[in-house]
Design an enzyme around this catalytic site. Structure first.
Site, mmCIF file in Angstrom:
data_model
loop_
_atom_site.group_PDB
_atom_site.id
_atom_site.type_symbol
_atom_site.label_atom_id
_atom_site.label_comp_id
_atom_site.label_asym_id
_atom_site.label_seq_id
_atom_site.Cartn_x
_atom_site.Cartn_y
_atom_site.Cartn_z
ATOM 1 N N ILE A 1 0.829 -1.204 0.000
ATOM 2 C CA ILE A 1 0.000 0.000 0.000
ATOM 3 C C ILE A 1 0.872 1.267 0.000
ATOM 4 O O ILE A 1 0.573 2.229 -0.713
ATOM 5 C CB ILE A 1 -0.948 -0.016 1.219
ATOM 6 C CG1 ILE A 1 -1.986 -1.146 1.067
ATOM 7 C CG2 ILE A 1 -1.640 1.324 1.390
ATOM 8 C CD1 ILE A 1 -2.878 -1.351 2.289
ATOM 9 N N ASP B 1 13.555 3.426 10.399
ATOM 10 C CA ASP B 1 12.721 2.499 11.170
ATOM 11 C C ASP B 1 11.743 3.356 11.972
ATOM 12 O O ASP B 1 12.149 4.096 12.871
ATOM 13 C CB ASP B 1 13.613 1.669 12.093
ATOM 14 C CG ASP B 1 12.828 0.695 12.965
ATOM 15 O OD1 ASP B 1 11.604 0.871 13.139
ATOM 16 O OD2 ASP B 1 13.457 -0.238 13.494
ATOM 17 N N SER C 1 -7.104 1.011 9.756
ATOM 18 C CA SER C 1 -7.540 -0.266 9.186
ATOM 19 C C SER C 1 -8.989 -0.496 9.564
ATOM 20 O O SER C 1 -9.466 0.046 10.572
ATOM 21 C CB SER C 1 -6.693 -1.401 9.762
ATOM 22 O OG SER C 1 -7.209 -2.665 9.394
ATOM 23 N N TYR D 1 -3.138 -6.343 16.690
ATOM 24 C CA TYR D 1 -3.257 -5.493 15.495
ATOM 25 C C TYR D 1 -4.454 -4.550 15.632
ATOM 26 O O TYR D 1 -4.332 -3.341 15.406
ATOM 27 C CB TYR D 1 -3.397 -6.378 14.258
ATOM 28 C CG TYR D 1 -3.473 -5.629 12.949
ATOM 29 C CD1 TYR D 1 -2.327 -5.223 12.286
ATOM 30 C CD2 TYR D 1 -4.705 -5.333 12.361
ATOM 31 C CE1 TYR D 1 -2.395 -4.538 11.081
ATOM 32 C CE2 TYR D 1 -4.789 -4.654 11.157
ATOM 33 C CZ TYR D 1 -3.631 -4.258 10.516
ATOM 34 O OH TYR D 1 -3.712 -3.571 9.331
ATOM 35 N N LYS E 1 -4.473 -0.443 15.752
ATOM 36 C CA LYS E 1 -5.158 0.376 14.743
ATOM 37 C C LYS E 1 -6.317 1.175 15.356
ATOM 38 O O LYS E 1 -6.642 2.265 14.890
ATOM 39 C CB LYS E 1 -5.644 -0.500 13.590
ATOM 40 C CG LYS E 1 -4.506 -1.130 12.776
ATOM 41 C CD LYS E 1 -3.631 -0.077 12.097
ATOM 42 C CE LYS E 1 -2.575 -0.707 11.206
ATOM 43 N NZ LYS E 1 -1.724 0.303 10.515
HETATM 44 N N1 LIG Z 1 -3.163 -5.201 3.299
HETATM 45 C C1 LIG Z 1 -4.290 -4.934 3.919
HETATM 46 O O1 LIG Z 1 -5.322 -5.589 3.690
HETATM 47 C C2 LIG Z 1 -4.366 -3.801 4.914
HETATM 48 C C3 LIG Z 1 -5.626 -3.448 5.408
HETATM 49 C C4 LIG Z 1 -5.733 -2.406 6.321
HETATM 50 C C5 LIG Z 1 -4.596 -1.712 6.702
HETATM 51 N N2 LIG Z 1 -3.376 -2.065 6.217
HETATM 52 C C6 LIG Z 1 -2.232 -1.286 6.675
HETATM 53 O O2 LIG Z 1 -1.552 -0.720 5.566
HETATM 54 C C7 LIG Z 1 -0.178 -0.536 5.898
HETATM 55 C C8 LIG Z 1 0.677 -1.165 4.816
HETATM 56 O O3 LIG Z 1 0.344 -2.540 4.733
HETATM 57 P P1 LIG Z 1 0.716 -3.434 3.463
HETATM 58 O O4 LIG Z 1 -0.387 -4.394 3.296
HETATM 59 O O5 LIG Z 1 1.130 -2.571 2.339
HETATM 60 O O6 LIG Z 1 1.984 -4.219 4.062
HETATM 61 P P2 LIG Z 1 3.343 -4.694 3.350
HETATM 62 O O7 LIG Z 1 3.914 -5.695 4.296
HETATM 63 O O8 LIG Z 1 3.083 -5.078 1.937
HETATM 64 O O9 LIG Z 1 4.239 -3.375 3.370
HETATM 65 C C9 LIG Z 1 4.637 -2.789 4.580
HETATM 66 C C10 LIG Z 1 5.943 -2.053 4.411
HETATM 67 O O10 LIG Z 1 6.300 -1.506 5.694
HETATM 68 C C11 LIG Z 1 7.687 -1.719 5.895
HETATM 69 N N3 LIG Z 1 8.024 -1.732 7.320
HETATM 70 C C12 LIG Z 1 7.851 -2.743 8.210
HETATM 71 N N4 LIG Z 1 8.350 -2.393 9.407
HETATM 72 C C13 LIG Z 1 8.831 -1.134 9.266
HETATM 73 C C14 LIG Z 1 9.472 -0.238 10.164
HETATM 74 N N5 LIG Z 1 9.736 -0.575 11.434
HETATM 75 N N6 LIG Z 1 9.820 0.995 9.705
HETATM 76 C C15 LIG Z 1 9.579 1.334 8.408
HETATM 77 N N7 LIG Z 1 8.992 0.521 7.515
HETATM 78 C C16 LIG Z 1 8.625 -0.703 7.953
HETATM 79 C C17 LIG Z 1 7.989 -3.041 5.206
HETATM 80 O O11 LIG Z 1 9.380 -3.165 4.912
HETATM 81 C C18 LIG Z 1 7.102 -2.974 3.973
HETATM 82 O O12 LIG Z 1 7.787 -2.406 2.877
HETATM 83 C C19 LIG Z 1 0.025 -1.152 7.286
HETATM 84 O O13 LIG Z 1 -0.031 -0.130 8.263
HETATM 85 C C20 LIG Z 1 -1.164 -2.095 7.398
HETATM 86 O O14 LIG Z 1 -1.510 -2.330 8.743
HETATM 87 C C21 LIG Z 1 -3.232 -3.095 5.335
#
Ligand SMILES: NC(=O)c1ccc[n+]([C@@H]2O[C@H](COP(=O)([O-])OP(=O)(O)OC[C@H]3O[C@@H](n4cnc5c(N)ncnc54)[C@H](O)[C@@H]3O)[C@@H](O)[C@H]2O)c1
Length: 256
Positions: A19, A68, A147, A160, A164
């Site tokens: 995302i 980070d 989320s 989680y 959120k």
């Molecule tokens: N995928 C879904 O269905 C969904 C739904 C609701 C919310 N979200 C939220 O969207 C956001 C992104 O999720 P996604 O699905 O793209 O996940 P993803 O795992 O595809 O990408 C997450 C990115 O965050 C990075 N990351 C992890 N720990 C980190 C840190 N300590 N510092 C900096 N970067 C860090 C990772 O390296 C990765 O590139 C998250 O906050 C997740 O909770 C996702």
């Protein structure tokens, strides 16, 4: 796509993958002047070329800053990097993780690691961005990644959902704290979005088909659809919107 973010400098955390990557590419497509791509790693989890390279291919200034989000100093350094582009206008605090085992008996180490990334991270990032926006007199926009799990609970995502839910209220509290300075703070609350996070978290992956069937639009969301919502909240089109959690979930949480 549009020029709604024309001239704005945008920072996106967790922007190597999923995302965050789609948000970074999306804001570039919506006219951002510069996009700072931040993550703990430059390589996308799903493979492909690094996000900053793709943005530069679009003719938009971009650079990668390793940070980070759980570390306060990293957040300060990240926002400092935006000085090169005139300071941050839109701060997108997207980085977050899920756990493979996140039931009622979630392990303490997992719980603390998740909270440090999903809850400490956005607070430290918002603090750093707001300090710079105030110093530069910018009426900026801060967008937090919530989320559907932060608006309704699920037994498979106890830590989680707790994190959120905190993000949802953080947006409201910070909107109140920063509104007098013209700084808006909102969250987006995605539903089931097709990313590596979803695919690599077995309980969520297993539940995804059930979520899809209950979603009025009957499909998973694409990361780019979250990117468009973030672009709107970052832009002046949402100039009187602050403190909300914008659901980007195909209607899932609006029905029973
Ligand atoms: N995928 C879904 O269905 C969904 C739904 C609701 C919310 N979200 C939220 O969207 C956001 C992104 O999720 P996604 O699905 O793209 O996940 P993803 O795992 O595809 O990408 C997450 C990115 O965050 C990075 N990351 C992890 N720990 C980190 C840190 N300590 N510092 C900096 N970067 C860090 C990772 O390296 C990765 O590139 C998250 O906050 C997740 O909770 C996702």
């Amino acid at each position: 796509m549009s020029d709604i973010l024309s001239g704005k400098t945008v920072i996106v955390t967790g922007a190597a993958s999923g995302i965050g990557r789609a948000i970074a590419l999306g804001v570039a497509g919506h006219g951002a002047g510069a996009v700072i791509v931040s993550d703990i790693q430059a390589e996308p989890r799903e493979g492909g070329r690094p996000t900053a390279e793709l943005i530069r291919d679009l003719g938009v200034q971009s650079r990668f800053v390793r940070a980070d989000v759980s570390k306060r100093a990293d957040n300060d350094g990240l926002v400092g990097a935006a000085q090169e582009f005139g300071g941050v206008d839109v701060m997108v605090l997207n980085a977050g993780i899920s756990l493979r085992a996140d039931g009622f008996d979630v392990a303490e180490d997992d719980y603390r690691r998740l909270m440090s990334i999903n809850l400490d991270g956005p607070l430290f990032g918002a603090q750093a961005a707001a300090r710079q926006m105030k110093a530069l007199g910018k009426a900026g926009s801060i967008v937090l990644m919530g989320s559907m799990g932060g608006l309704a609970g699920a037994g498979i995502t106890v830590a989680y959902s707790t994190s959120k839910g905190g993000v949802t209220l953080m947006a409201k509290a910070l909107a109140d704290a920063l509104g007098p300075d013209g700084i808006r703070v909102n969250a987006v609350a995605p539903g089931t979005i097709d990313t590596e996070l979803l695919r690599s978290t077995p309980p969520i992956a297993a539940a995804a088909e059930g979520f899809r069937q209950r979603t009025p639009l009957r499909r998973l969301g694409q990361p780019s659809e979250v990117g468009d919502a973030v672009a709107f909240l970052g832009s002046d089109l949402s100039s009187y919107i602050t403190g909300i959690a914008l659901q980007v979930d195909g209607g899932l949480l609006s029905v029973i």
